[in-house]
Design a protein around this motif. Structure first.
Motif, mmCIF file in Angstrom:
data_model
loop_
_atom_site.group_PDB
_atom_site.id
_atom_site.type_symbol
_atom_site.label_atom_id
_atom_site.label_comp_id
_atom_site.label_asym_id
_atom_site.label_seq_id
_atom_site.Cartn_x
_atom_site.Cartn_y
_atom_site.Cartn_z
ATOM 1 N N SER A 4 8.078 6.407 -0.456
ATOM 2 C CA SER A 4 8.286 5.068 -1.017
ATOM 3 C C SER A 4 7.321 4.060 -0.415
ATOM 4 O O SER A 4 6.817 3.174 -1.106
ATOM 5 N N ASN A 5 7.032 4.195 0.866
ATOM 6 C CA ASN A 5 6.118 3.251 1.517
ATOM 7 C C ASN A 5 4.674 3.426 1.073
ATOM 8 O O ASN A 5 3.922 2.451 1.045
ATOM 9 N N PHE B 183 0.534 0.459 -1.847
ATOM 10 C CA PHE B 183 -0.406 0.299 -2.963
ATOM 11 C C PHE B 183 0.009 -0.848 -3.874
ATOM 12 O O PHE B 183 -0.839 -1.585 -4.369
ATOM 13 N N ALA B 184 1.312 -1.024 -4.078
ATOM 14 C CA ALA B 184 1.776 -2.128 -4.934
ATOM 15 C C ALA B 184 1.410 -3.474 -4.327
ATOM 16 O O ALA B 184 0.999 -4.391 -5.039
ATOM 17 N N TRP B 185 1.561 -3.623 -3.021
ATOM 18 C CA TRP B 185 1.322 -4.908 -2.372
ATOM 19 C C TRP B 185 -0.140 -5.157 -2.050
ATOM 20 O O TRP B 185 -0.597 -6.296 -2.080
ATOM 21 N N VAL C 244 -0.250 -8.275 -10.943
ATOM 22 C CA VAL C 244 1.192 -8.436 -10.702
ATOM 23 C C VAL C 244 1.967 -7.436 -11.546
ATOM 24 O O VAL C 244 2.871 -6.751 -11.050
ATOM 25 N N VAL C 245 1.630 -7.314 -12.813
ATOM 26 C CA VAL C 245 2.319 -6.366 -13.696
ATOM 27 C C VAL C 245 2.106 -4.928 -13.209
ATOM 28 O O VAL C 245 3.048 -4.134 -13.146
ATOM 29 N N ALA C 246 0.868 -4.602 -12.839
ATOM 30 C CA ALA C 246 0.590 -3.256 -12.320
ATOM 31 C C ALA C 246 1.370 -3.009 -11.033
ATOM 32 O O ALA C 246 1.937 -1.920 -10.837
ATOM 33 N N SER C 247 1.443 -4.013 -10.171
ATOM 34 C CA SER C 247 2.194 -3.873 -8.921
ATOM 35 C C SER C 247 3.676 -3.658 -9.177
ATOM 36 O O SER C 247 4.325 -2.885 -8.467
ATOM 37 N N TRP C 248 4.220 -4.335 -10.173
ATOM 38 C CA TRP C 248 5.632 -4.123 -10.530
ATOM 39 C C TRP C 248 5.883 -2.670 -10.941
ATOM 40 O O TRP C 248 6.886 -2.085 -10.573
ATOM 41 N N GLY C 249 4.954 -2.116 -11.700
ATOM 42 C CA GLY C 249 5.101 -0.717 -12.111
ATOM 43 C C GLY C 249 5.086 0.228 -10.927
ATOM 44 O O GLY C 249 5.891 1.159 -10.850
ATOM 45 N N THR D 68 6.502 1.945 7.564
ATOM 46 C CA THR D 68 5.655 0.986 6.868
ATOM 47 C C THR D 68 4.401 0.672 7.682
ATOM 48 O O THR D 68 3.291 0.632 7.144
ATOM 49 N N LEU D 69 4.556 0.431 8.964
ATOM 50 C CA LEU D 69 3.399 0.142 9.817
ATOM 51 C C LEU D 69 2.435 1.318 9.887
ATOM 52 O O LEU D 69 1.218 1.141 9.837
ATOM 53 N N THR D 70 2.976 2.507 9.970
ATOM 54 C CA THR D 70 2.143 3.704 10.042
ATOM 55 C C THR D 70 1.361 3.896 8.744
ATOM 56 O O THR D 70 0.142 4.127 8.766
ATOM 57 N N VAL D 71 2.063 3.783 7.610
ATOM 58 C CA VAL D 71 1.404 3.924 6.310
ATOM 59 C C VAL D 71 0.372 2.815 6.126
ATOM 60 O O VAL D 71 -0.761 3.062 5.680
ATOM 61 N N PHE D 72 0.747 1.586 6.478
ATOM 62 C CA PHE D 72 -0.173 0.463 6.313
ATOM 63 C C PHE D 72 -1.424 0.628 7.171
ATOM 64 O O PHE D 72 -2.540 0.333 6.723
ATOM 65 N N ALA D 73 -1.267 1.078 8.397
ATOM 66 C CA ALA D 73 -2.427 1.266 9.278
ATOM 67 C C ALA D 73 -3.390 2.283 8.666
ATOM 68 O O ALA D 73 -4.604 2.042 8.611
#
Length: 120
Positions: free
Chosen positions: A17-18, A23-25, A40-45, A78-83
């Motif tokens: 999920s993260n 990628f969405a954010w 924004v629309v692509a991020s919602w998807g 989240t931090l690990t994935v983001f890094a």
């Protein structure tokens, strides 16, 4: 995900999920030429796909972990994935300040999972 142990299932689902949520954010940062409404629309998807993993992760995970433990687990993941994302996808550097900050957050996670401290 019954083929995984109950304690591992939420971790795997939160990891997936993260990846979607990161990628969405932040995925659109490479597409600054696209209109904001479109990203924004692509991020919602993409975020909908994230919810399809995050909600079951918390539903299944709450049978094994407390809500505070699940939230803490999610933040560390989240931090690990983001890094990894910021280095591999965005081409940014992780600095020593980032590492110290991440380590302090992981230190906080240690206390969430350690259990109650003795009374003074």
């Amino acid at each position: 995900m019954s083929f995984l142990p109950a304690a591992i299932t939420p971790i795997v689902l939160l990891l997936i999920s993260n990846v979607f949520m990161t990628f969405a954010w932040y995925g659109h940062l490479k597409f600054t030429d696209k209109p904001l409404w479109l990203v924004v629309v692509a991020s919602w998807g993409i975020a909908f796909a994230e919810y399809c993993f995050a909600v079951p992760a918390n539903r299944y995970g709450h049978a094994v972990y407390s809500a505070a433990e699940l939230k803490t687990m999610q933040e560390v993941i989240t931090l690990t994935v983001f890094a990894a994302f910021s280095v591999l996808y965005l081409g940014e550097r992780i600095t020593s300040n980032h590492l110290v900050g991440f380590a302090l957050i992981c230190g906080g996670a240690f206390f969430i999972f350690k259990g109650p401290l003795p009374s003074w």
